[in-house]
Design an enzyme around this catalytic site. Structure first.
Site, PDB file in Angstrom:
ATOM      1  CE1 TYR A   1       0.147 -25.087 -17.053  1.00 15.28           C
ATOM      2  CE2 TYR A   1       2.227 -25.285 -18.232  1.00 15.28           C
ATOM      3  CZ  TYR A   1       1.383 -24.577 -17.397  1.00 15.28           C
ATOM      4  OH  TYR A   1       1.781 -23.357 -16.902  1.00 15.28           O
TER       5      TYR A   1
ATOM      6  NE  ARG B   1      12.686 -24.889 -20.908  1.00 16.58           N
ATOM      7  CZ  ARG B   1      11.846 -24.377 -20.029  1.00 16.58           C
ATOM      8  NH1 ARG B   1      12.146 -24.322 -18.732  1.00 16.58           N
ATOM      9  NH2 ARG B   1      10.669 -23.924 -20.432  1.00 16.58           N
TER      10      ARG B   1
ATOM     11  CG  ASP C   1     -12.797 -25.891  -7.703  1.00 13.04           C
ATOM     12  OD1 ASP C   1     -12.307 -25.618  -8.828  1.00 13.04           O
ATOM     13  OD2 ASP C   1     -12.758 -27.032  -7.220  1.00 13.04           O
TER      14      ASP C   1
ATOM     15  CB  SER D   1      11.497 -20.272 -15.866  1.00 16.55           C
ATOM     16  OG  SER D   1      11.469 -21.156 -16.972  1.00 16.55           O
TER      17      SER D   1
ATOM     18  CB  SER E   1       1.196 -24.218 -12.374  1.00 12.75           C
ATOM     19  OG  SER E   1       1.711 -25.009 -11.329  1.00 12.75           O
TER      20      SER E   1
ATOM     21  CG  LEU F   1       4.192 -17.115 -10.538  1.00 16.18           C
ATOM     22  CD1 LEU F   1       3.867 -16.921 -12.009  1.00 16.18           C
ATOM     23  CD2 LEU F   1       5.598 -16.603 -10.232  1.00 16.18           C
TER      24      LEU F   1
ATOM     25  N   GLY G   1      -4.595 -18.571 -11.314  1.00 19.92           N
ATOM     26  CA  GLY G   1      -5.039 -19.854 -10.769  1.00 19.92           C
ATOM     27  C   GLY G   1      -5.098 -20.950 -11.810  1.00 19.92           C
ATOM     28  N   GLY G   2      -4.895 -22.177 -11.362  1.00 18.58           N
ATOM     29  CA  GLY G   2      -5.024 -23.331 -12.248  1.00 18.58           C
ATOM     30  C   GLY G   2      -3.895 -24.320 -12.046  1.00 18.58           C
TER      31      GLY G   2
HETATM   32  P1  NAI Z   1       1.215 -22.709  -8.569  1.00 12.78           P
HETATM   33  O1  NAI Z   1       0.890 -24.118  -8.928  1.00 12.78           O
HETATM   34  O2  NAI Z   1       2.194 -22.461  -7.494  1.00 12.78           O
HETATM   35  O3  NAI Z   1      -0.129 -21.927  -8.204  1.00 12.78           O
HETATM   36  C1  NAI Z   1      -1.355 -22.190  -8.857  1.00 12.78           C
HETATM   37  C2  NAI Z   1      -2.471 -21.911  -7.892  1.00 12.78           C
HETATM   38  O4  NAI Z   1      -3.720 -22.207  -8.544  1.00 12.78           O
HETATM   39  C3  NAI Z   1      -2.409 -22.773  -6.613  1.00 12.78           C
HETATM   40  O5  NAI Z   1      -2.450 -21.975  -5.459  1.00 12.78           O
HETATM   41  C4  NAI Z   1      -3.633 -23.674  -6.723  1.00 12.78           C
HETATM   42  O6  NAI Z   1      -4.258 -23.947  -5.453  1.00 12.78           O
HETATM   43  C5  NAI Z   1      -4.551 -22.848  -7.615  1.00 12.78           C
HETATM   44  N1  NAI Z   1      -5.513 -23.727  -8.294  1.00 12.78           N
HETATM   45  C6  NAI Z   1      -5.280 -24.904  -8.930  1.00 12.78           C
HETATM   46  N2  NAI Z   1      -6.420 -25.437  -9.347  1.00 12.78           N
HETATM   47  C7  NAI Z   1      -7.412 -24.584  -8.994  1.00 12.78           C
HETATM   48  C8  NAI Z   1      -8.819 -24.592  -9.120  1.00 12.78           C
HETATM   49  N3  NAI Z   1      -9.472 -25.615  -9.728  1.00 12.78           N
HETATM   50  N4  NAI Z   1      -9.528 -23.559  -8.625  1.00 12.78           N
HETATM   51  C9  NAI Z   1      -8.892 -22.520  -8.016  1.00 12.78           C
HETATM   52  N5  NAI Z   1      -7.572 -22.466  -7.834  1.00 12.78           N
HETATM   53  C10 NAI Z   1      -6.833 -23.491  -8.319  1.00 12.78           C
HETATM   54  O7  NAI Z   1       1.673 -22.005  -9.920  1.00 12.78           O
HETATM   55  P2  NAI Z   1       2.519 -20.655 -10.104  1.00 12.78           P
HETATM   56  O8  NAI Z   1       3.924 -20.998 -10.367  1.00 12.78           O
HETATM   57  O9  NAI Z   1       2.187 -19.711  -9.037  1.00 12.78           O
HETATM   58  O10 NAI Z   1       1.918 -20.134 -11.483  1.00 12.78           O
HETATM   59  C11 NAI Z   1       0.793 -19.260 -11.526  1.00 12.78           C
HETATM   60  C12 NAI Z   1       0.227 -19.291 -12.931  1.00 12.78           C
HETATM   61  O11 NAI Z   1       1.239 -18.902 -13.849  1.00 12.78           O
HETATM   62  C13 NAI Z   1      -0.263 -20.645 -13.378  1.00 12.78           C
HETATM   63  O12 NAI Z   1      -1.458 -20.484 -14.138  1.00 12.78           O
HETATM   64  C14 NAI Z   1       0.844 -21.172 -14.259  1.00 12.78           C
HETATM   65  O13 NAI Z   1       0.340 -22.053 -15.255  1.00 12.78           O
HETATM   66  C15 NAI Z   1       1.389 -19.888 -14.844  1.00 12.78           C
HETATM   67  N6  NAI Z   1       2.797 -20.006 -15.202  1.00 12.78           N
HETATM   68  C16 NAI Z   1       3.752 -20.009 -14.234  1.00 12.78           C
HETATM   69  C17 NAI Z   1       5.091 -20.094 -14.574  1.00 12.78           C
HETATM   70  C18 NAI Z   1       6.182 -20.010 -13.559  1.00 12.78           C
HETATM   71  O14 NAI Z   1       7.350 -20.018 -13.957  1.00 12.78           O
HETATM   72  N7  NAI Z   1       5.903 -19.931 -12.258  1.00 12.78           N
HETATM   73  C19 NAI Z   1       5.500 -20.248 -15.979  1.00 12.78           C
HETATM   74  C20 NAI Z   1       4.399 -20.244 -16.919  1.00 12.78           C
HETATM   75  C21 NAI Z   1       3.111 -20.107 -16.524  1.00 12.78           C
HETATM   76  C1  15L Z   2       5.394 -23.371 -16.580  1.00 11.66           C
HETATM   77  O1  15L Z   2       4.427 -23.162 -17.310  1.00 11.66           O
HETATM   78  C2  15L Z   2       5.229 -23.853 -15.187  1.00 11.66           C
HETATM   79  O2  15L Z   2       4.060 -23.322 -14.587  1.00 11.66           O
HETATM   80  C3  15L Z   2       6.429 -23.566 -14.308  1.00 11.66           C
HETATM   81  O3  15L Z   2       6.315 -24.358 -13.136  1.00 11.66           O
HETATM   82  C4  15L Z   2       7.742 -23.865 -15.034  1.00 11.66           C
HETATM   83  O4  15L Z   2       7.839 -25.215 -15.279  1.00 11.66           O
HETATM   84  C5  15L Z   2       7.782 -23.075 -16.325  1.00 11.66           C
HETATM   85  O5  15L Z   2       6.643 -23.297 -17.121  1.00 11.66           O
HETATM   86  C6  15L Z   2       9.012 -23.375 -17.185  1.00 11.66           C
HETATM   87  O6  15L Z   2       8.855 -23.637 -18.367  1.00 11.66           O
HETATM   88  O7  15L Z   2      10.127 -23.306 -16.658  1.00 11.66           O
END
Ligand code: NAI
Ligand code: 15L
Length: 269
Positions: free
Chosen positions: A139, A177, A54, A168, A78, A18, A75-76
């Site tokens: 999570y 889903r 971090d 998603s 995911s 994202l 960040g975090g």
């Molecule tokens: P992703 O896993 O691709 O990106 C997460 C980023 O956080 C990574 O670049 C990682 O290096 C960084 N990260 C992890 N641990 C860290 C730490 N200790 N310190 C600093 N950075 C750290 O996840 P994505 O898909 O980009 O999601 C972004 C956010 O949105 C996350 O918080 C995720 O939980 C949330 N989210 C995403 C969804 C989706 O469909 N993509 C759905 C629901 C929530």
């Molecule tokens: C999340 O929270 C995850 O970050 C993403 O990777 C997907 O699994 C999404 O939910 C989902 O529910 O599809």
């Protein structure tokens, strides 16, 4: 809607899926976009700054937050997994971020929460922000913690937060889903823009979804945010049905909103 409501915005998680999708889009929301992640993702471009941090390291987070007006916190960890990385990034990291926001006078945060805060509601139920959390995973519990922590910092210090329970968010829905949970990248940007620019945000919980025909979530408690989705998963429906088989309705994965997360485990160390 006013797109540019802030001079400098911090976006954490810049190296992630994202973060990469939002990097160009969020530049329209500010003069300077500060990008942060734990891992190196290259140099800053025009109108950008890069501060690696971090989330578990309070000093690094403090440096990343200093001087910004608003934060988009992506960040975090995911996905579901072992507890220690979730504890470090999503629980300790959330505390470090809000302490830094408090110390530096940041007044607005958009927090990437998740539908997995409520993943143990059934796909036959429609829920809104007044429904109690029913996390489907460690999570999901960590995101519920983030929502509660941000509420404390609003009640005590007036830091406004939008907890966006993202469904998603991927280029296209990957399975049946996700026809209910899908959020396009453009709608995600519209939603974050609304959260950043609405006059009064307060502490709000909003489900992050596009205008999908099938939905399990009702955003009636967040009308003050002014988010109007313009995309829909419906254009992908036929293709998704053609390449996937009908779900086994006895399988918890097909029964609960969290899908596969309800069955993820056993919990690791
Ligand atoms: P992703 O896993 O691709 O990106 C997460 C980023 O956080 C990574 O670049 C990682 O290096 C960084 N990260 C992890 N641990 C860290 C730490 N200790 N310190 C600093 N950075 C750290 O996840 P994505 O898909 O980009 O999601 C972004 C956010 O949105 C996350 O918080 C995720 O939980 C949330 N989210 C995403 C969804 C989706 O469909 N993509 C759905 C629901 C929530
Ligand atoms: C999340 O929270 C995850 O970050 C993403 O990777 C997907 O699994 C999404 O939910 C989902 O529910 O599809």
């Amino acid at each position: 809607m006013t797109i540019k409501a802030h001079t400098k915005i911090l976006m954490t998680g810049a190296a992630g899926g994202l973060g990469q999708a939002l990097r160009a889009r969020l530049k329209a929301n500010c003069d300077t976009l500060r990008l942060s992640d734990r891992v190196d993702f290259g140099a800053a471009g025009d109108g950008e700054e890069v501060v690696l941090a971090d989330l578990a390291n309070a000093q690094e987070v403090n440096a990343a937050v200093q001087g910004v007006e608003a934060i988009v916190h992506l960040g975090g960890v995911s996905v579901e997994g072992a507890f220690m990385p979730i504890l470090q990034a999503n629980i300790l990291g959330m505390y470090n971020l809000y302490e830094a926001a408090r110390l530096h006078g940041v007044k607005r945060v958009v927090f990437a929460s998740s539908n997995h805060v409520t993943g143990f509601y059934r796909q036959s139920e429609t829920i809104d922000a007044t429904h109690a959390p029913r996390p489907d995973s460690l999570y999901g519990v960590s995101k519920a913690f983030g929502e509660d922590l941000s509420r404390l910092y609003f009640d005590r210090y007036g830091i406004e937060t939008a907890c966006v329970r993202i469904g998603s968010s991927f280029p296209e829905p990957r399975d049946r889903r996700m026809l209910a949970t899908w959020l396009s990248f453009d709608d995600l940007h519209r939603l974050i823009t609304a959260c950043l620019s609405t006059p009064v945000l307060g502490h709000s919980i909003i489900f992050g979804m596009s205008d999908n025909a099938v939905t399990w979530w009702d955003n009636r408690c967040a009308r003050h945010v002014g988010y109007v989705p313009q995309d829909s998963s419906d254009v992908f429906r036929d293709a998704v049905y053609a390449r996937t088989s009908a779900p086994d309705l006895d399988d918890p994965v097909a029964q609960f909103q969290g899908g596969g997360f309800v069955a993820a485990g056993p919990f690791g160390a």
